[in-house]
Write an enzyme that holds these catalytic residues in place. Structure first.
Site, mmCIF file in Angstrom:
data_model
loop_
_atom_site.group_PDB
_atom_site.id
_atom_site.type_symbol
_atom_site.label_atom_id
_atom_site.label_comp_id
_atom_site.label_asym_id
_atom_site.label_seq_id
_atom_site.Cartn_x
_atom_site.Cartn_y
_atom_site.Cartn_z
ATOM 1 N N LEU A 177 9.245 22.489 94.111
ATOM 2 C CA LEU A 177 8.596 22.900 92.865
ATOM 3 C C LEU A 177 8.642 24.419 92.738
ATOM 4 O O LEU A 177 8.002 25.124 93.523
ATOM 5 C CB LEU A 177 7.136 22.446 92.841
ATOM 6 C CG LEU A 177 6.865 20.955 92.714
ATOM 7 C CD1 LEU A 177 5.390 20.670 92.995
ATOM 8 C CD2 LEU A 177 7.242 20.456 91.336
ATOM 9 N N ALA B 243 12.720 26.034 95.526
ATOM 10 C CA ALA B 243 14.100 26.472 95.699
ATOM 11 C C ALA B 243 14.138 27.942 96.080
ATOM 12 O O ALA B 243 13.432 28.777 95.495
ATOM 13 C CB ALA B 243 14.884 26.235 94.421
ATOM 14 N N HIS C 126 20.600 22.589 97.601
ATOM 15 C CA HIS C 126 20.342 22.225 96.197
ATOM 16 C C HIS C 126 21.690 22.078 95.491
ATOM 17 O O HIS C 126 22.347 23.057 95.160
ATOM 18 C CB HIS C 126 19.506 23.313 95.536
ATOM 19 C CG HIS C 126 18.827 22.877 94.270
ATOM 20 N ND1 HIS C 126 19.233 21.781 93.535
ATOM 21 C CD2 HIS C 126 17.753 23.386 93.600
ATOM 22 C CE1 HIS C 126 18.452 21.641 92.477
ATOM 23 N NE2 HIS C 126 17.542 22.596 92.487
ATOM 24 N N TYR D 197 22.782 23.536 88.605
ATOM 25 C CA TYR D 197 22.983 24.820 89.261
ATOM 26 C C TYR D 197 24.400 24.915 89.853
ATOM 27 O O TYR D 197 25.237 24.072 89.573
ATOM 28 C CB TYR D 197 21.886 25.053 90.291
ATOM 29 C CG TYR D 197 20.520 25.136 89.625
ATOM 30 C CD1 TYR D 197 20.257 26.102 88.652
ATOM 31 C CD2 TYR D 197 19.514 24.219 89.925
ATOM 32 C CE1 TYR D 197 19.024 26.161 88.009
ATOM 33 C CE2 TYR D 197 18.280 24.279 89.290
ATOM 34 C CZ TYR D 197 18.040 25.249 88.333
ATOM 35 O OH TYR D 197 16.828 25.303 87.700
ATOM 36 N N GLY E 32 6.478 15.545 92.788
ATOM 37 C CA GLY E 32 6.375 16.959 92.460
ATOM 38 C C GLY E 32 5.114 17.291 91.706
ATOM 39 O O GLY E 32 4.107 17.702 92.283
#
Length: 362
Positions: free
Chosen positions: A24, A56, A172, A177, A315
């Site tokens: 988160l 992240a 990730h 991304y 989350g």
């Protein structure tokens, strides 16, 4: 028959239950991407959750375009993460670092450099900057040499994460991304060895996985995908062959776990009618499978009991419910903060380690 509350291992990581804290972004770091003291309490308060996946974390300056997001590319950042991981461990928890390169989903006002991506494409819409939002910019298409440098930065970031006390890392590779941008039909327009064919489009993710598993070991390595539908302008017309090919490589590398954000036709965060691929991952991936996307307590319990996933990550419910494990065990209704969204990405303790004004409960 496994229970959501049974222990489980993710490679070398022994978790006390099968509830996972989803990553988160909370934006409580400094402008220099250094974690702050209030983050110690935030993470330690959630240590009853079997596995914490950190927010992240940028692998280098160009990778991190979220205002007040964290990094793990220098010693000051590593040192600032140490009291956080220590506090989690002292409460019996386990925590992994999610390694992040945002690719084109950044603005030069934050990173100081032009966005980077597979090709010269543009993020759809505006991006977060300090003090508000700004129109996105055309990305610089990475050269092969620049790609190799980024792969090295991933490996360095993984080693830094272990030095900071994390139990492992999660790559990730989701949510539009950089790694996802190389997989996408709409974002990867290359004609060299990183574009065109399935083999070429999956080259970057495989190189990153190989570099990180070589650096810290596959038993401490996981990865996150969001394979269904369009995600921040990244789309894959036929995702199943792409991800089956990646799964084969993950098995060869003995990667410990995969986190999967599934599609949901009613979700505000991942709305898609495209068929879910969780069953394909469950069938073909040899490691642990963590599913995510708007699961209720009852759905999570059923999914794990039926053997369709090893764990479920949550989350948004954990923001106001750091004690979510105990509440799930006792079937106690979760707390809801009425103005929660307003406080997701701003500095300070309000809406982070303490309720916002006018917080409401059910």
């Amino acid at each position: 028959m496994p229970s959501l509350f049974d222990p489980v291992n993710y490679g070398s990581i022994e978790a006390k239950n099968r509830i996972v804290l989803a990553p988160l972004t909370r934006a409580r770091n400094t402008k220099e991407a250094v974690p702050t003291d209030i983050m110690v309490k935030y993470y330690a308060d959630r240590a009853s959750i079997g596995l914490i996946i950190s927010e992240a974390v940028g692998i280098n300056r160009a990778a991190l375009g979220w205002p007040y997001g964290p990094g793990i590319w220098n010693q000051k950042q590593v040192d600032a993460w140490k009291p956080i991981t220590k506090a989690v461990h002292e409460k019996g928890g386990k925590i992994v670092c999610q390694l992040w390169h945002m690719g084109r989903a950044v603005h030069s006002q934050v990173t100081g450099t032009q966005p980077l991506s597979a090709s010269a494409t543009k993020y759809p819409g505006q991006l977060h900057v300090y003090g508000g939002k700004a129109d996105s910019e055309i990305a610089h298409p990475l050269s092969v040499q620049e790609i190799k440098s980024i792969v090295e930065d991933y490996a360095t970031a993984a080693k830094n994460a272990i030095a900071a006390g994390f139990d492992g890392v999660q790559i990730h590779a989701a949510n539009g991304y950089l790694i996802h941008q190389f997989l996408g039909d709409s974002t990867n327009l290359r004609t060299d060895e990183y574009g065109g064919s399935l083999e070429n489009k999956t080259r970057l993710v495989k190189e990153v996985v190989a570099a990180i598993t070589d650096a810290i070991g596959p038993e401490r390595t996981g990865i996150r995908f969001s394979p269904n539908g369009e995600d921040q302008g990244v789309s894959i017309a036929n995702p199943e062959p792409i991800y089956l090919d990646i799964i084969k490589f993950l098995n060869e590398r003995k990667v410990a776990f995969v986190g999967l954000r599934e599609s949901n036709p009613t979700s505000n965060f991942s709305r898609s009618d495209q068929p879910k691929l969780g069953n394909k991952f469950h069938e073909h991936f040899n490691g642990r499978l963590i599913l995510n996307q708007d699961y209720t307590r009852e759905e999570a319990i059923k999914t794990v009991e039926e053997g369709n996933a090893d764990a479920i990550s949550f989350g948004r419910p954990t923001i106001a419910n750091p004690d979510i494990v105990e509440k799930f065990k006792r079937n106690i209704p979760l707390v809801e903060w009425a103005n929660e969204i307003k406080y997701w990405y701003i500095p300070g303790t309000v809406g982070y380690t303490e309720p916002p004004p006018s917080a409401e409960t059910n």
